[in-house]
Structure formats: C-alpha cells, structure tokens
Design an enzyme around this catalytic site. Structure first.
Site, PDB file in Angstrom:
ATOM      1  CG  ASP A  94      -9.898 -25.203   9.988  1.00 16.02           C
ATOM      2  OD1 ASP A  94     -10.273 -24.017  10.025  1.00 16.02           O
ATOM      3  OD2 ASP A  94      -9.216 -25.721  10.898  1.00 16.02           O
ATOM      4  CD  GLU A 116      -3.795 -23.427   9.093  1.00 18.31           C
ATOM      5  OE1 GLU A 116      -4.981 -23.695   9.340  1.00 18.31           O
ATOM      6  OE2 GLU A 116      -3.241 -22.392   9.523  1.00 18.31           O
ATOM      7  CD  GLU A 130     -13.911 -25.136  13.178  1.00 16.81           C
ATOM      8  OE1 GLU A 130     -14.309 -26.117  13.857  1.00 16.81           O
ATOM      9  OE2 GLU A 130     -14.350 -23.982  13.362  1.00 16.81           O
ATOM     10  CG  HIS A 207     -13.470 -18.628  18.423  1.00 17.43           C
ATOM     11  ND1 HIS A 207     -12.111 -18.631  18.568  1.00 17.43           N
ATOM     12  CD2 HIS A 207     -13.723 -19.255  17.252  1.00 17.43           C
ATOM     13  CE1 HIS A 207     -11.553 -19.224  17.524  1.00 17.43           C
ATOM     14  NE2 HIS A 207     -12.506 -19.628  16.712  1.00 17.43           N
ATOM     15  NE  ARG A 209     -19.552 -22.975  14.526  1.00 15.82           N
ATOM     16  CZ  ARG A 209     -20.569 -22.282  14.058  1.00 15.82           C
ATOM     17  NH1 ARG A 209     -21.786 -22.734  14.164  1.00 15.82           N
ATOM     18  NH2 ARG A 209     -20.358 -21.132  13.467  1.00 15.82           N
ATOM     19  CG  HIS A 240     -15.478 -14.720  18.080  1.00 16.03           C
ATOM     20  ND1 HIS A 240     -16.616 -14.588  17.344  1.00 16.03           N
ATOM     21  CD2 HIS A 240     -14.582 -15.317  17.264  1.00 16.03           C
ATOM     22  CE1 HIS A 240     -16.426 -15.101  16.131  1.00 16.03           C
ATOM     23  NE2 HIS A 240     -15.193 -15.551  16.053  1.00 16.03           N
TER      24      HIS A 240
END
Ligand code: UD1
Ligand code: UDP
Length: 373
Positions: A94, A116, A130, A207, A209, A240
């Site tokens: 994604d 996936e 995503e 990590h 957003r 990250h």
C-alpha cells in the site's frame, strides 16, 4: 513469460524478496524495478536477500512530500514500462510506489497482480495515505493475492470477481522463515552484540504519518515514565530514518539509560532482536504479522488496524496512543503473567511460508491449495 516487480520501500522489499527468488527458480524471466522510494532502508534488504535491481529509479529525496514523490515516480516509471514487454507487473501492499506502479502499468495495459490485497480499515485517512493506495491498487489490478480469508472477503464486498482472487498467506512469513533458517547460528550473537543477551527488553518501532506530532509524543511520555519506574527493563528502538519521526523520538528518550535508540536495523538483526524480546510495541504493518509467528505479544500503537486477524487470534492488542492506555498495557504485559502467556501462546494467522509459491503457480496457471486456517 516476463514479469516485472515494482517496489521501493523496506517492507515491500522484504515481502517481495521471496517472490523474486521463487519466480526465478521456476524459470520465469523476472525483472526488478526498484523505485528506491527508500534508499538506505531499501539497500539493506536488497543486500541481505542478494537482489540486484534491473532498474533503480533512485526517487528518494530528503523529506519528500506525497505529491513530489508521486510526480517523480510517474516520470521515472513511464519509460521503463513503455520499453519492456511485460506479461505481468506485480506490486505489493500500500505504498505510493505500489499505487503509482499499478497506475502506470494500467496506462500500458499490462495486467497487475496485487500482493497483500484486500487489507482495509475503512477509514481513508487512517492509515494515511496507505488505505487509499491499496483501494486504488485494487481497482486497477487483474489478479488479487489476499493473505487471509478476511482480506478476500473485503475484496468480494467491493465487487471483485472471485475467480481473480487467490488466498496465499503473507509473503512476510516466507521471508521471516527463510532468514531464520539460514542464520540460526547468528541470532544469539546479534543479541550479544547489542548487549541484550539475557536482558528483559521491549522492542519498539513507530513511524506512521497519522502518529506524527501529539500521538507519538504521548507514547514517548508513557514510555519514559515506564522506563524510569522499571530501570531493569530495556527499550530497544531502531528509529526510522524519516526526520519527522527522529525529531520527536530522540529528544524524548535519549537521556534514559535503559532506552537504546539506534538506526534502522538490517532485517536479520531486527529478526534476531524480535526473537529475544519480551514483547513488541509498534505501529508497523509488517511487524504485526511477524510478531505472532515468533510468539511475541504485540501492542499496536494505532487507532485502527487492517490486520484484525492478530487481534482476533489474541496475539496483538490495539491500544491507540493515549498515554494512560499505553502505560496500562505495558504494565499488564510486564506484571500480569497470565495476561502475557495468553498472548504469547495465540496462533499465527498470517501464513505458512508458502505464499510465494502459490503466487508463482497462479501466474503459471497451475492449481493451488489456498491458505485457509
Ligand atoms: C513509507 C510508506 C509507508 C510505509 C513506510 C515503511 C508511503 C506514502 N509511505 O513511509 O506506507 O509504511 O515507508 O517504512 O508510501 N528516509 C531516508 N532514508 C530511507 C528511507 C526514508 O532518509 O532509507 C527519509 C527521507 O527523508 C524521506 C523520508 O524518510 O523523504 C520519508 O520517506 P517516505 O518513503 O516518503 O515515507 P515513510 O514514512 O518512510
Ligand atoms: N524492520 C527491519 N529493521 C528495523 C525495523 C523493521 O528490518 O529496524 C522490518 C520488520 O521486521 C518488517 C518491516 O521492516 O518486516 C516493516 O517495515 P516498516 O515498519 O518500515 O513498514 P510497514 O510494515 O509499517 O509498512
């Protein structure tokens, strides 16, 4: 048959690596188009899995925005997909590389297989971007490879025809089992290298957003309080490389003696530290899938998850990012042994290590036995 694999971030590379090797082993002409949406974090994975991309688009820029990234991907994928006569393009998951890879394939009328497929939260802003990336990829794809029965059901609800859907399990389990099998002798040494052998430690990543800013700050506060109260318990946090993440995590935790803040780990090292950990805290997608396979209880630092299988199986708890909640569950896992062992004993719902073979067989038009548990 000629198949192109488009991917660009660390998790896509981990999940595509076993497919690449299985396609090749089955005599399929396979080309890798690495967008390099990630740079260092992608290269670590390529090296471990001995993959040399046929194309490297090197699109990463520091602090890239979503529109900039999308624009660069379009410009750089176009000439490659125009020039090569692919029978199929495979994309995974994604990310923005996934969605734009599928889009440009569509413009050249190349059938897309989505690995996936079918994960959903039903909230287009969570995870962002995503959830939208995977929805858009579904609409473009001709072949859909959901990892579980639940993800297949999501696709059916959206009107995807059943004959194009194959439940395969998640290829991350193929990757995980492969890495552990090949490197059994190195696992303990890696734990020693980080001074963690025989230590009780929590492994952590964060990590996403939608967690930038206040949610991440709240979680850091909870962790700080916990670590001060429990000086014998360690927190290992490979941070990250995204600066938006690093500028919150380091100031919050770097002074604590029992917080071990390090750069992203190479996949084998991360796997070794997962294996030795007491429990895991994360907002990552892939780690929610790997932790149950290793019997590690997982606290998911998000409001929603597209992986409800782990919650239903009992190996993960969706705890959000409120300070009190995070503290409550950290304490529960640390001091309530019954609670801990119930989570640790739950079953892995995500795969059996044969997902890549199933995907390869579908491309070869061979019959498969789907992954159903
Ligand atoms: C991306 C994906 C996300 C996935 C995550 C996995 C999108 C929109 N986001 O998020 O779905 O969960 O990867 O980790 O596709 N950076 C480096 N070196 C690296 C990687 C990143 O310096 O090797 C820094 C750069 O400053 C870069 C920034 O991180 O601009 C953001 O990278 P980006 O791929 O846009 O977003 P991620 O947060 O990594
Ligand atoms: N991972 C890794 N090194 C690390 C942290 C994570 O190799 O320091 C692996 C992890 O085992 C999993 C994948 O990276 O397979 C998850 O990537 P990430 O959390 O970046 O992305 P997401 O899965 O959330 O999209």
């Amino acid at each position: 048959m000629k198949v192109g694999l488009i991917f660009g971030t660390r998790p896509e590379a981990i999940k595509m690596a076993p497919i690449y090797h299985t396609l090749k082993e089955n005599g399929i002409d396979t080309k890798i188009i690495a967008t390099a949406q990630h740079r260092e974090m992608l290269d670590q994975v390529l090296e471990l899995f001995e993959i040399i991309p046929d194309y490297d688009l090197n699109v990463m820029t520091h602090r890239q925005t979503l529109p900039e990234l999308t624009k660069n991907l379009i410009g750089k994928l176009d000439p490659i997909l125009k020039g090569e006569n692919f029978d199929y393009i495979l994309v995974q998951g994604d990310t923005t590389s996934t969605f734009v890879g599928a889009l440009i394939s569509f413009y050249y009328k190349i059938p897309v297989g989505h690995i996936e497929a079918g994960l959903r939260t039903d909230n287009i802003y969570n995870p962002f971007p995503e959830e939208m990336n995977r929805r858009l990829t579904t609409v473009i794809s001709s072949l859909h490879f959901p990892p579980t029965k639940k993800s297949k059901e999501n696709l059916l609800k959206e009107g995807i025809s059943e004959e194009n859907i194959y439940i395969t399990g998640n290829t991350v389990i193929d990757a995980l089992l492969w890495v552990i099998e090949k490197n059994k002798d190195k696992i303990e040494k890696i734990q020693e290298k980080y001074g963690l052998k025989n230590k009780k430690y929590i492994l952590m990543t964060m990590h996403r957003r939608e967690n930038w800013g206040t949610p991440m700050k709240n979680v850091m506060q909870a962790i700080k309080e916990f670590l001060i109260k429990n000086p014998d318990i360690f927190l290992v946090f490979p941070v990250h490389l995204n600066p938006a993440v690093r500028e919150i995590v380091f100031p919050a935790l770097e002074e604590l003696k029992n917080a071990i803040l390090i750069d992203p780990l190479e996949y084998l090292e991360f796997t070794a530290l997962m294996t030795g950990s007491y429990f895991i805290m994360t907002d990552s997608g892939g780690i929610q899938e790997e932790a149950p396979a290793l019997g590690k209880p997982t606290l998911v630092l998000r409001e929603t998850t597209e992986r409800p299988e782990a919650i239903e199986a009992g190996t993960a708890k969706l705890i959000g990012t409120k300070k009190e909640n995070v503290l409550e569950y950290m304490n529960k896992l640390t001091f309530d042994l019954e609670f801990y062992s119930k989570m640790a004993k739950a079953k892995n719902p995500f795969g059996d290590g044969k997902a890549s073979l199933r995907i390869t067989k579908v491309l070869l038009k061979e019959k498969i036995e789907e992954f159903i548990i």
